[in-house]
Design an enzyme around this catalytic site. Sequence first.
Site, short mmCIF file in Angstrom:
data_model
loop_
_atom_site.label_atom_id
_atom_site.label_comp_id
_atom_site.label_asym_id
_atom_site.label_seq_id
_atom_site.Cartn_x
_atom_site.Cartn_y
_atom_site.Cartn_z
CE LYS A 47 -0.80 -6.17 7.61
NZ LYS A 47 0.42 -5.86 8.37
N GLY A 104 6.25 -7.69 0.27
CA GLY A 104 4.82 -7.38 0.35
C GLY A 104 4.52 -6.13 1.15
N GLY A 105 3.25 -5.99 1.54
CA GLY A 105 2.80 -4.81 2.26
C GLY A 105 3.50 -4.60 3.58
CB ALA A 106 4.49 -6.91 6.31
#
Length: 201
Positions: A47, A104-106
């Site tokens: 991502k 992270g990205g999430a």
Amino acid sequence: MITAALGAMGIDGFMSAMPVPVDALDDAIAVFRDVIPLGVSVTVPHKEAVIASCDERSAEVDAIGAANCLEFRDGKVIAHNTDAAGFADSLGFTPHHVVILGGGGAARAVAYGLRKAKLHVVARRPASWTASRGWSELPALLGDADLLVDCTSAGLEPRTDDELANSVPLDALPRAATVATLIYHRRTRLLERAAALGYST
């Protein structure tokens, strides 16, 4: 789900999973440029890295630093992020005090989608995009939370799924709190534990 949605909209198309090793991401994007699919969904661990392979980015991608959808238009690859709005819309209520697990990205997307709430990000490794808190601070942070969101990838593997569920002091949460995860293909051990304790999941 996507294939069914395309059919319901009268679009002749389907969705297929395609494993892409980390070192083959650029090659995969190059293939997509030639094939020109309707679109591409992007998931862990790509991502954040996929943005470098795109020609344009949406405002959400710039703000979040991660992309989950690629659009192919006029010879360009355009990065989008629907995770933020999608998660916020799915809740059905407006949280005021949120604890996010993972950096992270999430997690970035969830934080962006819930940015009007008071947010605490708890990560085992420091998250570069926020002043994240350490795991030892979790019990105190959960005391005022009305939403706990697991944004880690722990639920993808049985061993790490159990480890995460056993390491979160759910009994520190107020009884009216909700526990959520971004793992959507099955109920994680954290959700099972939360439900057994009477929390909304």
